[in-house]
Design a protein around this motif. Structure first.
Motif, PDB file in Angstrom:
ATOM      1  N   CYS A  51       0.732  -1.309  -0.125  1.00 41.83           N
ATOM      2  CA  CYS A  51       0.133   0.026  -0.026  1.00 41.83           C
ATOM      3  C   CYS A  51       1.088   1.297  -0.055  1.00 41.83           C
ATOM      4  O   CYS A  51       2.157   1.185   0.689  1.00 41.83           O
ATOM      5  CB  CYS A  51      -1.083   0.212   1.232  1.00 41.83           C
ATOM      6  N   LEU A  56      -3.184   4.404   3.807  1.00 34.88           N
ATOM      7  CA  LEU A  56      -3.620   2.967   4.492  1.00 34.88           C
ATOM      8  C   LEU A  56      -4.330   3.428   5.596  1.00 34.88           C
ATOM      9  O   LEU A  56      -3.924   4.174   6.486  1.00 34.88           O
ATOM     10  CB  LEU A  56      -2.047   2.387   4.928  1.00 34.88           C
ATOM     11  N   CYS A  71      -6.418   0.668   1.277  1.00 35.04           N
ATOM     12  CA  CYS A  71      -5.377   1.655   0.541  1.00 35.04           C
ATOM     13  C   CYS A  71      -5.491   1.508  -0.793  1.00 35.04           C
ATOM     14  O   CYS A  71      -6.192   0.992  -1.623  1.00 35.04           O
ATOM     15  CB  CYS A  71      -4.193   1.055   1.202  1.00 35.04           C
ATOM     16  N   THR A  72      -4.719   2.328  -1.263  1.00 33.44           N
ATOM     17  CA  THR A  72      -4.493   2.605  -2.743  1.00 33.44           C
ATOM     18  C   THR A  72      -3.168   1.964  -3.169  1.00 33.44           C
ATOM     19  O   THR A  72      -2.048   2.164  -2.387  1.00 33.44           O
ATOM     20  CB  THR A  72      -4.298   3.914  -3.344  1.00 33.44           C
ATOM     21  N   VAL A  73      -3.113   0.779  -3.990  1.00 36.25           N
ATOM     22  CA  VAL A  73      -1.946   0.160  -4.470  1.00 36.25           C
ATOM     23  C   VAL A  73      -1.613   0.862  -5.664  1.00 36.25           C
ATOM     24  O   VAL A  73      -2.266   0.990  -6.561  1.00 36.25           O
ATOM     25  CB  VAL A  73      -2.183  -1.186  -4.640  1.00 36.25           C
TER      26      VAL A  73
END
Length: 111
Positions: A51, A56, A71-73
């Motif tokens: 992440c 997160l 989260c943003t990956v």
């Protein structure tokens, strides 16, 4: 007077929550994992590695049986993923059989 003001400020901070991704966010991908508690910390470490730290958020069930991470990956950090993805990772730790028992004999495992 100063104590009352300080108490009010602490109460306001304690009751407000800031999320990188809103709990009601629409995620591009949901990853569900279940099994024993033995791998909980490794699972969390892997999620934290994937992440973007600025996005997160962690969610824990009061009994600590289930935990979630939103989260943003970042695109490019995982092979085959070119664009950023908002991902919800969920881990149910109700035991080793939780992952396979629902298949033949039990209803779906809830997260």
């Amino acid at each position: 007077m100063k104590i009352k003001l300080l108490t009010a400020a602490v109460a306001a901070i304690a009751t407000s929550q800031v999320f990188a991704l809103a709990p009601t966010a629409s995620y591009d991908l949901e990853v569900r994992v279940s099994g024993a508690t033995a791998v909980d910390n490794q699972f969390q470490a892997y999620v934290e590695e994937l992440c973007d730290p600025a996005t997160l958020d962690s969610f824990y069930q009061p009994s600590d049986v289930a935990r979630g991470f939103g989260c943003t990956v970042p695109g490019g950090s995982v092979a085959g993923i070119a664009t950023d993805l908002d991902v919800l990772f969920m881990k149910n730790s109700s035991g080793s059989s939780a992952g396979v028992a629902p298949l033949p004999i039990k209803p779906a495992c809830h997260f």
